[in-house]
Design a protein around this motif. Sequence first.
Motif, PDB file in Angstrom:
ATOM      1  N   ILE A  23       0.747  -1.230  -0.120  1.00 42.45           N
ATOM      2  CA  ILE A  23       0.007  -0.102   0.065  1.00 42.45           C
ATOM      3  C   ILE A  23       0.646   1.261   0.160  1.00 42.45           C
ATOM      4  N   PRO A  24       0.628   2.317  -0.874  1.00 43.84           N
ATOM      5  CA  PRO A  24       1.182   3.541  -0.731  1.00 43.84           C
ATOM      6  C   PRO A  24       1.637   4.122   0.666  1.00 43.84           C
ATOM      7  N   PRO A  25       2.917   4.375   0.957  1.00 44.61           N
ATOM      8  CA  PRO A  25       3.140   4.720   2.215  1.00 44.61           C
ATOM      9  C   PRO A  25       2.623   5.710   2.569  1.00 44.61           C
ATOM     10  N   GLU A  26       2.439   6.187   3.624  1.00 39.36           N
ATOM     11  CA  GLU A  26       1.827   7.516   4.173  1.00 39.36           C
ATOM     12  C   GLU A  26       3.130   8.508   4.386  1.00 39.36           C
ATOM     13  N   ALA A  27       2.811   9.506   3.823  1.00 40.60           N
ATOM     14  CA  ALA A  27       3.734  10.709   3.986  1.00 40.60           C
ATOM     15  C   ALA A  27       3.586  11.297   5.337  1.00 40.60           C
ATOM     16  N   ALA A  28       4.935  12.004   5.714  1.00 43.19           N
ATOM     17  CA  ALA A  28       4.821  12.987   6.953  1.00 43.19           C
ATOM     18  C   ALA A  28       4.146  13.978   6.836  1.00 43.19           C
ATOM     19  N   PRO A  29       3.260  14.423   7.899  1.00 40.76           N
ATOM     20  CA  PRO A  29       2.331  15.512   7.651  1.00 40.76           C
ATOM     21  C   PRO A  29       3.287  16.745   7.365  1.00 40.76           C
ATOM     22  N   VAL A 551     -11.332  14.825  11.450  1.00 40.25           N
ATOM     23  CA  VAL A 551     -10.082  14.164  10.777  1.00 40.25           C
ATOM     24  C   VAL A 551      -9.061  14.955  10.811  1.00 40.25           C
ATOM     25  N   GLY A 552      -9.228  16.463  10.210  1.00 36.03           N
ATOM     26  CA  GLY A 552      -8.381  17.490  10.465  1.00 36.03           C
ATOM     27  C   GLY A 552      -7.792  17.789  11.667  1.00 36.03           C
ATOM     28  N   GLU A 553      -8.850  18.008  12.822  1.00 38.24           N
ATOM     29  CA  GLU A 553      -8.512  18.211  14.057  1.00 38.24           C
ATOM     30  C   GLU A 553      -7.633  17.306  14.763  1.00 38.24           C
ATOM     31  N   ALA A 554      -8.102  15.922  14.429  1.00 36.18           N
ATOM     32  CA  ALA A 554      -7.102  14.893  14.854  1.00 36.18           C
ATOM     33  C   ALA A 554      -5.976  14.883  14.371  1.00 36.18           C
ATOM     34  N   ALA A 555      -5.664  14.902  13.069  1.00 32.71           N
ATOM     35  CA  ALA A 555      -4.207  15.352  12.773  1.00 32.71           C
ATOM     36  C   ALA A 555      -3.632  16.656  13.390  1.00 32.71           C
ATOM     37  N   GLN A 556      -4.345  17.908  13.488  1.00 31.86           N
ATOM     38  CA  GLN A 556      -3.543  18.727  14.265  1.00 31.86           C
ATOM     39  C   GLN A 556      -3.302  18.483  15.505  1.00 31.86           C
ATOM     40  N   ALA A 557      -3.835  17.518  16.177  1.00 34.72           N
ATOM     41  CA  ALA A 557      -3.483  17.293  17.511  1.00 34.72           C
ATOM     42  C   ALA A 557      -2.838  15.967  17.607  1.00 34.72           C
ATOM     43  N   GLY A 558      -1.912  15.693  16.639  1.00 34.99           N
ATOM     44  CA  GLY A 558      -0.895  14.656  16.353  1.00 34.99           C
ATOM     45  C   GLY A 558      -1.629  13.271  16.660  1.00 34.99           C
ATOM     46  N   GLN A 585      -3.700  20.458   7.606  1.00 34.15           N
ATOM     47  CA  GLN A 585      -3.786  20.151   8.852  1.00 34.15           C
ATOM     48  C   GLN A 585      -2.917  18.762   9.368  1.00 34.15           C
ATOM     49  N   GLY A 586      -2.616  18.163   8.296  1.00 33.08           N
ATOM     50  CA  GLY A 586      -1.599  16.880   8.366  1.00 33.08           C
ATOM     51  C   GLY A 586      -2.438  15.597   8.143  1.00 33.08           C
ATOM     52  N   ALA A 587      -3.595  15.438   7.792  1.00 34.58           N
ATOM     53  CA  ALA A 587      -4.529  14.077   7.648  1.00 34.58           C
ATOM     54  C   ALA A 587      -3.971  13.701   6.284  1.00 34.58           C
TER      55      ALA A 587
END
Length: 723
Positions: A23-29, A551-558, A585-587
């Motif tokens: 599966i394509p790797p997830e990039a760093a935020p 989801v965006g808020e979760a990404a912002q919260a790490g 936001q990092g999602a």
Amino acid sequence: MLPLSPTKTEPALEASLSELGPIPPEAAPAALAPTPPAAPLLDRDHSILAFNERVFDWARRPDVPLLERLRYLCIVSSNLDEFFEVRAAAHITAVTDGDTKGAYTQASFEALMASAQGLVARQYQLYNEALAPALAAEGLRIVSHGQRTAEQRRWVQEYFLREVRPLLVPVGLDPAHPFPMVANKSLNFIVRLKGSDAFGRSNEIAIVRVPRALPRVIRIPARAAGKESIFVLLSSVIRAHLADLFPGRELGEFSQFRVTRHSELAVDEEDVSNLRTALRQGLTQRNYGQSVRLEVSASCTRFLSDFLQAQFSLPAQAVFRVHGPVNLVRLGQLVDLAERPSLLFPAWRAAWPQGLVQGHSILAQLRSNDVLMHHPFESFDTVLAFLREAVHDPDVLVIKQTIYRTGADSELMELLREAVRRGKEVMAVVELKARFDEEANINWAEALEALGAQVVYGVVGLKTHAKMLLVTRREGKGLRRYGHLSTGNYNPRTARLYTDLGLLTSNEDITADMDGVFSHLASQNRPPKLRQLMLAPFYLQQRMLEKIAQVGEAAQAGQYARIVVKMNALTDEALIHALIRAGQQGAQIDLIVRGACMLPAQLPGLTDNIRVRSIIGRFLEHTRVFYFAAGEQENLYLSSADWMNRNMLRRVELAWPVHDRALRQRIIDECLVAYLHDERNAWTQRSDGSYAPPPRPSVGNGAQTALMSRYGGGALAKRKKRK
């Protein structure tokens, strides 16, 4: 947390997918700017043409069976017909009105037509230089007049005199005979004559309209064809005998031509007393709407093409000169006439759905568990069996169903009629405005009403696009409901060609919501408070925006933040901007969008965390799956709706959650993971909005092939054995 990876409980699928790579790797935020600039959205119409380029690629692929390649070529032409019928009128009007400030301008129109002209030119080049010679090598030849033997010419002449000539009425143009009304997408000839007519006049232009009733591809019988399969096109038959239509005149210039017209039915629903009657009247005018495209033969002289262009009031860019028949769609008739299964995909036999024991009561089994159906890998016959059982069960009291596209010959509709005859209450929500299916739906509505069914036409100003079937049964001292929800239409033919998901359930909350939606559609009262379903145009868009924001808020919260959605089109700007914001936001966001997508992926500093892929395969991708993971919270929804403004705000649509852990993981594995692994058929969007072709188109399995292998493999095994 359910991982986005194949589960160990699915060995067949896992084995197939293992060949496709990880599966394509997830990039760093990506680093967040305090106020990121807005990303420019892609043009919708160019995105539609880009999708057809991807379909066209299947006509070019040598690993696709030859007649299927021809079929894909015809599909592209059919798609282009609909594109012009639906999308081109606004462009043409803006250009003819000289609009320079609106959304549609001369420059945008010229760019769009240049793309369309290029695609059409490549279609004819492929047909003439690759497909036609390959078909001839297989003994399947379409012969022109100059290629026919004397025996074949005699047969064609007999056919023309017997079958064609009696239906043709050439019209010579003069003040008493103005240019005739030419129907949308019909075959016609324009002729420039020399000499004088019977009255000594030199009117030189004549038009020959060709009736739709005549077949466009004709097979020459064996006595004239020999050992090969020889075919002629109707246009070639008429062209060879065109002079016979004008005795006493000398034939000069001539060309076949075809005009495409704007075909959206315009009915003011607020100003009609009977929508069905108004639509039936409107259907008679559909074939004569605004002209939007003219196709002529490449050999058509400038005099004739200019004459036609003026008649149809079209700009020069909307005139297409083609090197072959002006309607490639009709070449699809050759696929059936050829009778060569070796040149087609192996026949696919769908499996009986998991979780259902064949031959036992479906209603009884649904009392224990929900059943998920993945079409066409699993059979749509299950839905018919579900309805058939309900129709013949004396304890079933009520059947309610939405009808969008069911086809002119439908066992499902016959079952509803039988239910009425058996004394059951039947409610059918028939969408009369389903584009290009209006006539069939009007006929079914009238047939059901004639028997006493309650037929409603949805909500004024909105299309009812939701797909649901609800059965109410007396059990003991109470009533129990059984429901079917689907991402696709109740059409057995397309269910063999489109990928869709259906859910059979007796869940009390879901079926109560379904009953509430049916009551809302009939009464047009305020929609009820729904416990499980999300209903457009009231809540669906807002709920999707909320999920994206979470989801965006979760990404912002790490926290873990992931969105994966699969749909046919992404053009709703509110949802697009929400996705872009969540990505900033990092999602991590993966969009599997078959057709038009206005969201630009992989723009540095703007959409780095968003990836867009489009998968074209043997079956038309049609499932709508929405997956959101925010920290420990995970939600998955199925829906009848694409993420388009019309679906969110101008249609009645449904989305519903899948709570069962096993079913949810199955959807993740089959509809998301499999498609994120696919390197054989997946096109990926570049940062400039163009699409990169599949990285490994000639090796490994695509997602659809992996699913076919999992669900049966019979067709695949037969193909390997023949090799």
